[in-house]
Design a protein around this motif. Structure first.
Motif, PDB file in Angstrom:
ATOM      1  N   PHE A  72       0.830  -1.199   0.000  1.00  0.00           N
ATOM      2  CA  PHE A  72       0.000   0.000   0.000  1.00  0.00           C
ATOM      3  C   PHE A  72       0.869   1.255   0.000  1.00  0.00           C
ATOM      4  O   PHE A  72       0.583   2.232  -0.687  1.00  0.00           O
ATOM      5  N   PHE A  73       1.924   1.227   0.800  1.00  0.00           N
ATOM      6  CA  PHE A  73       2.793   2.394   0.864  1.00  0.00           C
ATOM      7  C   PHE A  73       3.646   2.510  -0.395  1.00  0.00           C
ATOM      8  O   PHE A  73       3.985   3.615  -0.827  1.00  0.00           O
ATOM      9  N   LEU A  74       3.993   1.381  -1.000  1.00  0.00           N
ATOM     10  CA  LEU A  74       4.719   1.415  -2.268  1.00  0.00           C
ATOM     11  C   LEU A  74       3.883   2.074  -3.354  1.00  0.00           C
ATOM     12  O   LEU A  74       4.325   3.030  -4.014  1.00  0.00           O
ATOM     13  N   VAL A  75       2.667   1.577  -3.564  1.00  0.00           N
ATOM     14  CA  VAL A  75       1.819   2.156  -4.612  1.00  0.00           C
ATOM     15  C   VAL A  75       1.351   3.550  -4.214  1.00  0.00           C
ATOM     16  O   VAL A  75       1.126   4.410  -5.073  1.00  0.00           O
ATOM     17  N   GLY A  76       1.218   3.797  -2.899  1.00  0.00           N
ATOM     18  CA  GLY A  76       0.890   5.141  -2.446  1.00  0.00           C
ATOM     19  C   GLY A  76       1.984   6.129  -2.801  1.00  0.00           C
ATOM     20  O   GLY A  76       1.711   7.267  -3.201  1.00  0.00           O
ATOM     21  N   VAL A 208      10.422   4.250  -1.899  1.00  0.00           N
ATOM     22  CA  VAL A 208      10.660   3.323  -3.008  1.00  0.00           C
ATOM     23  C   VAL A 208       9.607   3.527  -4.089  1.00  0.00           C
ATOM     24  O   VAL A 208       9.896   3.429  -5.288  1.00  0.00           O
ATOM     25  N   GLY A 209       8.375   3.839  -3.670  1.00  0.00           N
ATOM     26  CA  GLY A 209       7.339   4.163  -4.650  1.00  0.00           C
ATOM     27  C   GLY A 209       7.700   5.402  -5.453  1.00  0.00           C
ATOM     28  O   GLY A 209       7.447   5.474  -6.664  1.00  0.00           O
ATOM     29  N   PHE A 210       8.292   6.417  -4.790  1.00  0.00           N
ATOM     30  CA  PHE A 210       8.796   7.591  -5.513  1.00  0.00           C
ATOM     31  C   PHE A 210       9.805   7.153  -6.573  1.00  0.00           C
ATOM     32  O   PHE A 210       9.770   7.619  -7.729  1.00  0.00           O
ATOM     33  N   LEU A 227      16.605  -8.955  -5.937  1.00  0.00           N
ATOM     34  CA  LEU A 227      15.852  -8.418  -4.802  1.00  0.00           C
ATOM     35  C   LEU A 227      15.021  -9.500  -4.127  1.00  0.00           C
ATOM     36  O   LEU A 227      14.942  -9.564  -2.890  1.00  0.00           O
ATOM     37  N   LEU A 228      14.386 -10.354  -4.920  1.00  0.00           N
ATOM     38  CA  LEU A 228      13.592 -11.446  -4.363  1.00  0.00           C
ATOM     39  C   LEU A 228      14.469 -12.389  -3.555  1.00  0.00           C
ATOM     40  O   LEU A 228      14.119 -12.792  -2.429  1.00  0.00           O
ATOM     41  N   ALA A 229      15.638 -12.725  -4.101  1.00  0.00           N
ATOM     42  CA  ALA A 229      16.546 -13.640  -3.403  1.00  0.00           C
ATOM     43  C   ALA A 229      17.082 -13.021  -2.118  1.00  0.00           C
ATOM     44  O   ALA A 229      17.101 -13.668  -1.061  1.00  0.00           O
ATOM     45  N   VAL A 230      17.493 -11.759  -2.188  1.00  0.00           N
ATOM     46  CA  VAL A 230      18.030 -11.087  -0.998  1.00  0.00           C
ATOM     47  C   VAL A 230      16.952 -10.937   0.069  1.00  0.00           C
ATOM     48  O   VAL A 230      17.192 -11.178   1.262  1.00  0.00           O
ATOM     49  N   GLY A 231      15.758 -10.536  -0.357  1.00  0.00           N
ATOM     50  CA  GLY A 231      14.678 -10.345   0.598  1.00  0.00           C
ATOM     51  C   GLY A 231      14.302 -11.632   1.310  1.00  0.00           C
ATOM     52  O   GLY A 231      14.146 -11.659   2.542  1.00  0.00           O
ATOM     53  N   LEU A 232      14.150 -12.728   0.548  1.00  0.00           N
ATOM     54  CA  LEU A 232      13.784 -14.004   1.164  1.00  0.00           C
ATOM     55  C   LEU A 232      14.885 -14.533   2.075  1.00  0.00           C
ATOM     56  O   LEU A 232      14.616 -15.055   3.163  1.00  0.00           O
ATOM     57  N   THR A 233      16.141 -14.385   1.630  1.00  0.00           N
ATOM     58  CA  THR A 233      17.257 -14.842   2.459  1.00  0.00           C
ATOM     59  C   THR A 233      17.297 -14.079   3.779  1.00  0.00           C
ATOM     60  O   THR A 233      17.440 -14.669   4.854  1.00  0.00           O
ATOM     61  N   ALA A 234      17.162 -12.755   3.685  1.00  0.00           N
ATOM     62  CA  ALA A 234      17.170 -11.932   4.904  1.00  0.00           C
ATOM     63  C   ALA A 234      15.996 -12.281   5.801  1.00  0.00           C
ATOM     64  O   ALA A 234      16.139 -12.365   7.039  1.00  0.00           O
ATOM     65  N   LEU A 235      14.831 -12.520   5.211  1.00  0.00           N
ATOM     66  CA  LEU A 235      13.644 -12.847   5.999  1.00  0.00           C
ATOM     67  C   LEU A 235      13.830 -14.162   6.745  1.00  0.00           C
ATOM     68  O   LEU A 235      13.497 -14.278   7.934  1.00  0.00           O
ATOM     69  N   LEU A 236      14.378 -15.162   6.071  1.00  0.00           N
ATOM     70  CA  LEU A 236      14.602 -16.454   6.713  1.00  0.00           C
ATOM     71  C   LEU A 236      15.631 -16.345   7.825  1.00  0.00           C
ATOM     72  O   LEU A 236      15.460 -16.927   8.910  1.00  0.00           O
ATOM     73  N   ALA A 270       9.060  -7.048   2.507  1.00  0.00           N
ATOM     74  CA  ALA A 270       8.708  -6.045   1.491  1.00  0.00           C
ATOM     75  C   ALA A 270       9.699  -6.062   0.339  1.00  0.00           C
ATOM     76  O   ALA A 270       9.321  -5.873  -0.830  1.00  0.00           O
ATOM     77  N   THR A 271      10.977  -6.296   0.637  1.00  0.00           N
ATOM     78  CA  THR A 271      11.999  -6.383  -0.419  1.00  0.00           C
ATOM     79  C   THR A 271      11.733  -7.569  -1.332  1.00  0.00           C
ATOM     80  O   THR A 271      11.830  -7.462  -2.562  1.00  0.00           O
ATOM     81  N   ALA A 272      11.394  -8.700  -0.726  1.00  0.00           N
ATOM     82  CA  ALA A 272      11.066  -9.877  -1.532  1.00  0.00           C
ATOM     83  C   ALA A 272       9.824  -9.627  -2.387  1.00  0.00           C
ATOM     84  O   ALA A 272       9.766 -10.009  -3.563  1.00  0.00           O
ATOM     85  N   GLN A 273       8.818  -8.976  -1.801  1.00  0.00           N
ATOM     86  CA  GLN A 273       7.607  -8.645  -2.562  1.00  0.00           C
ATOM     87  C   GLN A 273       7.933  -7.711  -3.723  1.00  0.00           C
ATOM     88  O   GLN A 273       7.390  -7.874  -4.826  1.00  0.00           O
ATOM     89  N   LEU A 274       8.818  -6.750  -3.486  1.00  0.00           N
ATOM     90  CA  LEU A 274       9.207  -5.829  -4.551  1.00  0.00           C
ATOM     91  C   LEU A 274       9.886  -6.577  -5.693  1.00  0.00           C
ATOM     92  O   LEU A 274       9.631  -6.303  -6.875  1.00  0.00           O
ATOM     93  N   GLY A 275      10.759  -7.516  -5.348  1.00  0.00           N
ATOM     94  CA  GLY A 275      11.402  -8.309  -6.396  1.00  0.00           C
ATOM     95  C   GLY A 275      10.395  -9.107  -7.202  1.00  0.00           C
ATOM     96  O   GLY A 275      10.480  -9.174  -8.440  1.00  0.00           O
ATOM     97  N   LEU A 276       9.423  -9.721  -6.522  1.00  0.00           N
ATOM     98  CA  LEU A 276       8.391 -10.484  -7.218  1.00  0.00           C
ATOM     99  C   LEU A 276       7.564  -9.569  -8.119  1.00  0.00           C
ATOM    100  O   LEU A 276       7.200  -9.951  -9.252  1.00  0.00           O
TER     101      LEU A 276
END
Length: 450
Positions: A72-76, A208-210, A227-236, A270-276
């Motif tokens: 929401f904040f990204l698209v906002g 990031v939306g900007f 970004l997807l790989a980094v985000g998921l790795t960091a999340l895990l 959020a980083t993983a979502q952005l990559g996806l």
């Protein structure tokens, strides 16, 4: 349907339709997630509710699929950057932009709060217990915590967008660092020092939306994959090895929460979502240029705030109706019977929400229009004063601040207590004063730029 098709056909070719799809998808996932975990049971003639995740801990990683508030904040951020830039090009100032931006956000929110207050007063007069009335109103207003945070982000947009134009992606990196410091303070037991994350975390995604809007962040698969790989790795690492819980929704008795305020773990998600999002953007854009999919996205976005505001009220209405009929089942949470009950539960909730949206959706549509010229009884001297840049800016900031204080105070107040209107009186008054002030300012024409 014909009008909807006309609106869809008038969409400019340059519009980033993917942003609208993400907004619609995010709201659908939030609603579905809240409905899935809602547990409403009878208790000595009274309805009680709680979060199903408290009973099924193994389902906590499932919140990674439904925690889409960062989107929401990204698209906002994307939408606010586009709107503010266009406003500036036409010679408008920050105060006028903020004033007009508040219309669609506050009008449907005001209707919800006023109706809930009136319903709570009626329930009290009919003999309803104060604690039960408060719990019902508190639950119905849970979505407003998001709106209070988003209003803060919108209010800061003229400043944060200027920072973005000057420093680009450095700004979200700094905000990420501030979020990390806030988390460290919380882990060390200094929770008050982490309150800044309520702002830093959401502002990071807004920035990031900007960057998406201005091209500072290439939305391409070659960027999305890493970004997807980094985000998921960091999340895990943060959740399975580090100190963060796996649930992206706040749970009781946890050392640190991920959502309120936002944590590093949430920003990793959020980083993983952005990559996806980057990986799916090209095929999604092609799909959205087909008539019927785009019409559906336009329809949802036209009432997206109404859906969000009323989806928990739908739970209350359905559960209350089923209980009155003696047809509200209460199977043990997590059992096969409970999961099977989710199917008719979701179907019936969809029907109830559809009725609510049909009733209140038009208010959101009207709220996006500027009501200039309707308050002709205002004295000319007052209109001239309100039209001046500095007084207008100060009053706009005051209006935003009052609404944020009102919304936040309600969500921060205990969910049980004796409130005549089901809401803290001070919170309701603060919100209504702020919303009324902004409504008044929107009615005053802005002088044409020189």
């Amino acid at each position: 349907m014909r009008r909807l098709r006309e609106v869809a056909d008038r969409t400019p070719a340059r519009r980033e339709r993917y942003v609208d799809l993400l907004r619609a998808t995010a709201i659908a996932l939030v609603v579905l997630g809240h409905w899935l975990i809602a547990v409403i049971e009878g208790d000595d003639g009274q309805l009680r509710g709680h979060n199903a995740l408290e009973d099924i801990g193994w389902a906590h990683p499932g919140t990674w699929l439904f925690q889409v508030m960062p989107l929401f904040f990204l698209v906002g951020g994307y939408a606010n950057a586009a709107s503010l830039a266009s406003h500036r090009q036409q010679g408008g100032d920050a105060a006028a932009w903020l004033r007009d931006r508040s219309g669609r956000l506050l009008r449907p929110t005001t209707v919800l709060l006023v109706l809930l207050a009136l319903a709570a007063l009626a329930a009290r007069l009919l003999g309803g217990g104060p604690s039960q009335v408060r719990e019902v109103v508190w639950y119905a207003t849970v979505p407003l915590w998001f709106l209070s945070a988003y209003l803060c982000v919108v209010l800061l947009t003229p400043v944060t967008y200027a920072l973005h134009r000057r420093y680009g992606l450095v700004v979200p990196v700094v905000l990420l660092g501030l979020t990390a410091l806030g988390d460290l303070a919380r882990l060390l037991g200094e929770s008050r020092l982490g309150y800044g994350n309520f702002l830093f975390g959401w502002l990071a995604m807004h920035q990031v939306g900007f960057a998406w809007r201005t091209g500072h962040l290439p939305m391409r698969p070659r960027v999305g994959g890493p970004l997807l790989a980094v985000g998921l790795t960091a999340l895990l690492l943060l959740t399975l090895v580090g100190p963060y819980p796996t649930s992206m929704i706040n749970q009781p008795d946890q050392r640190i929460q991920n959502m309120s305020p936002p944590s590093l773990a949430l920003l990793a998600l959020a980083t993983a979502q952005l990559g996806l999002i980057m990986l799916l953007r090209a095929p999604a854009e092609r799909w959205l240029h087909r008539t019927h999919p785009w019409m559906l996205v336009v329809a949802v976005n036209s009432v997206v705030l109404t859906i969000f505001l009323w989806h928990l009220t739908a739970v209350i209405l359905l559960a209350g109706g089923l209980d009155a009929l003696g047809a509200l089942p209460a199977p043990p949470v997590g059992t096969t019977t409970w999961w099977l009950w989710r199917i008719p539960w979701l179907i019936m909730l969809t029907g109830v929400l559809a009725v609510l949206v049909a009733i209140f959706g038009r208010i959101e549509l009207r709220g996006s229009r500027r009501p200039h010229g309707r308050h002709r009884a205002l004295p000319a001297a007052l209109c001239r004063t309100l039209a001046r840049p500095l007084p207008r800016l100060l009053l706009v900031v005051l209006g935003f601040a009052a609404t944020v204080v009102g919304l936040f105070s309600n969500n921060a107040a205990p969910k049980s207590g004796e409130y005549p209107l089901g809401l803290p009186t001070g919170a309701l008054v603060a919100y209504l004063l702020g919303a009324g002030l902004l409504r008044l300012l929107r009615s005053v024409p802005t002088p044409a730029p020189d």
